[in-house]
Design an enzyme around this catalytic site. Sequence first.
Site, PDB file in Angstrom:
ATOM      1  N   CYS A  37      36.529  -9.349   5.043  1.00  0.00           N
ATOM      2  CA  CYS A  37      35.117  -9.166   4.704  1.00  0.00           C
ATOM      3  C   CYS A  37      34.630 -10.402   3.965  1.00  0.00           C
ATOM      4  O   CYS A  37      35.251 -10.815   2.978  1.00  0.00           O
ATOM      5  CB  CYS A  37      34.953  -7.922   3.825  1.00  0.00           C
ATOM      6  SG  CYS A  37      33.281  -7.710   3.165  1.00  0.00           S
ATOM      7  N   ASN A  56      43.114  -6.261   7.881  1.00  0.00           N
ATOM      8  CA  ASN A  56      43.353  -4.822   7.872  1.00  0.00           C
ATOM      9  C   ASN A  56      44.828  -4.504   8.089  1.00  0.00           C
ATOM     10  O   ASN A  56      45.620  -5.351   8.498  1.00  0.00           O
ATOM     11  CB  ASN A  56      42.533  -4.154   8.981  1.00  0.00           C
ATOM     12  CG  ASN A  56      41.056  -4.258   8.746  1.00  0.00           C
ATOM     13  OD1 ASN A  56      40.473  -5.323   8.866  1.00  0.00           O
ATOM     14  ND2 ASN A  56      40.421  -3.149   8.417  1.00  0.00           N
ATOM     15  N   HIS A  80      40.649   3.386   5.636  1.00  0.00           N
ATOM     16  CA  HIS A  80      40.412   2.013   6.090  1.00  0.00           C
ATOM     17  C   HIS A  80      41.088   1.099   5.061  1.00  0.00           C
ATOM     18  O   HIS A  80      40.558   0.869   3.977  1.00  0.00           O
ATOM     19  CB  HIS A  80      38.909   1.745   6.164  1.00  0.00           C
ATOM     20  CG  HIS A  80      38.557   0.382   6.635  1.00  0.00           C
ATOM     21  ND1 HIS A  80      38.076   0.150   7.904  1.00  0.00           N
ATOM     22  CD2 HIS A  80      38.606  -0.825   6.026  1.00  0.00           C
ATOM     23  CE1 HIS A  80      37.835  -1.153   8.056  1.00  0.00           C
ATOM     24  NE2 HIS A  80      38.155  -1.765   6.918  1.00  0.00           N
ATOM     25  N   HIS A  97      43.210  -2.382   3.743  1.00  0.00           N
ATOM     26  CA  HIS A  97      43.526  -3.801   3.889  1.00  0.00           C
ATOM     27  C   HIS A  97      44.885  -4.074   3.236  1.00  0.00           C
ATOM     28  O   HIS A  97      45.357  -3.299   2.403  1.00  0.00           O
ATOM     29  CB  HIS A  97      42.425  -4.652   3.267  1.00  0.00           C
ATOM     30  CG  HIS A  97      41.178  -4.688   4.087  1.00  0.00           C
ATOM     31  ND1 HIS A  97      40.765  -5.790   4.795  1.00  0.00           N
ATOM     32  CD2 HIS A  97      40.248  -3.727   4.354  1.00  0.00           C
ATOM     33  CE1 HIS A  97      39.635  -5.523   5.442  1.00  0.00           C
ATOM     34  NE2 HIS A  97      39.307  -4.266   5.178  1.00  0.00           N
TER      35      HIS A  97
END
Length: 211
Positions: free
Chosen positions: A155, A164, A122, A124
């Site tokens: 976030c 992302n 995951h 960014h």
Amino acid sequence: LERALTADRIGTVAVFLSASETHNRKNVNRSIAESLRGFEEVVPRARAAGKGVRAYVSCVWGCPYEGTVDPQKALEIALELHRLGATELSLGDTIGIGTPGQTAKLCDLFVKHLPVDLLAAHLHDTRGTALANALVAFQAGFRTFDAAIGGMGGCPYAPGASGNLATEDLVFMLHGLGVETGVDLDKLVEAGRLAGHVAARPPRTPRRTWA
């Protein structure tokens, strides 16, 4: 979880915590130990009900509050989630500071101790390295990546972090590597344009998919 178990179409539930104590407290108002105790109830119940469990571990590459995060600590959390029954572990570069060299070391560490088909990345793109990190993880055996149309996301408890990894960029790279994704890249780019319009922000990849 109780509400999710009443919905027939939900096949997977998600739990999340951080490898950083400070970020975990700001994000979910619990210590890491408290989060794990809660998961001891949630994860086995979900698995007993036939649901998959996706567990997110944030700030594996670094924390906006604590800076460097000990990779061994992140691994211990992931191993505990695996022990509880998580069917997938998504490792997060929550603030997008990871470099390919760091990513290679992290992937090597996690792959040594966990099945690689259990792992996801995951990433960014704060410093423009998400795609490079995805390539490193792919070369290490990762086959699951979190991404967002147009590079959206972020976030509220990760100050300064951007969105992302853009799905369009990821799919373009994978197609260039000869990987069959089943995704129509032109339609994906068009979806990115639409998402940018709806969100009143420019799309991450406005160009056509060919040179």
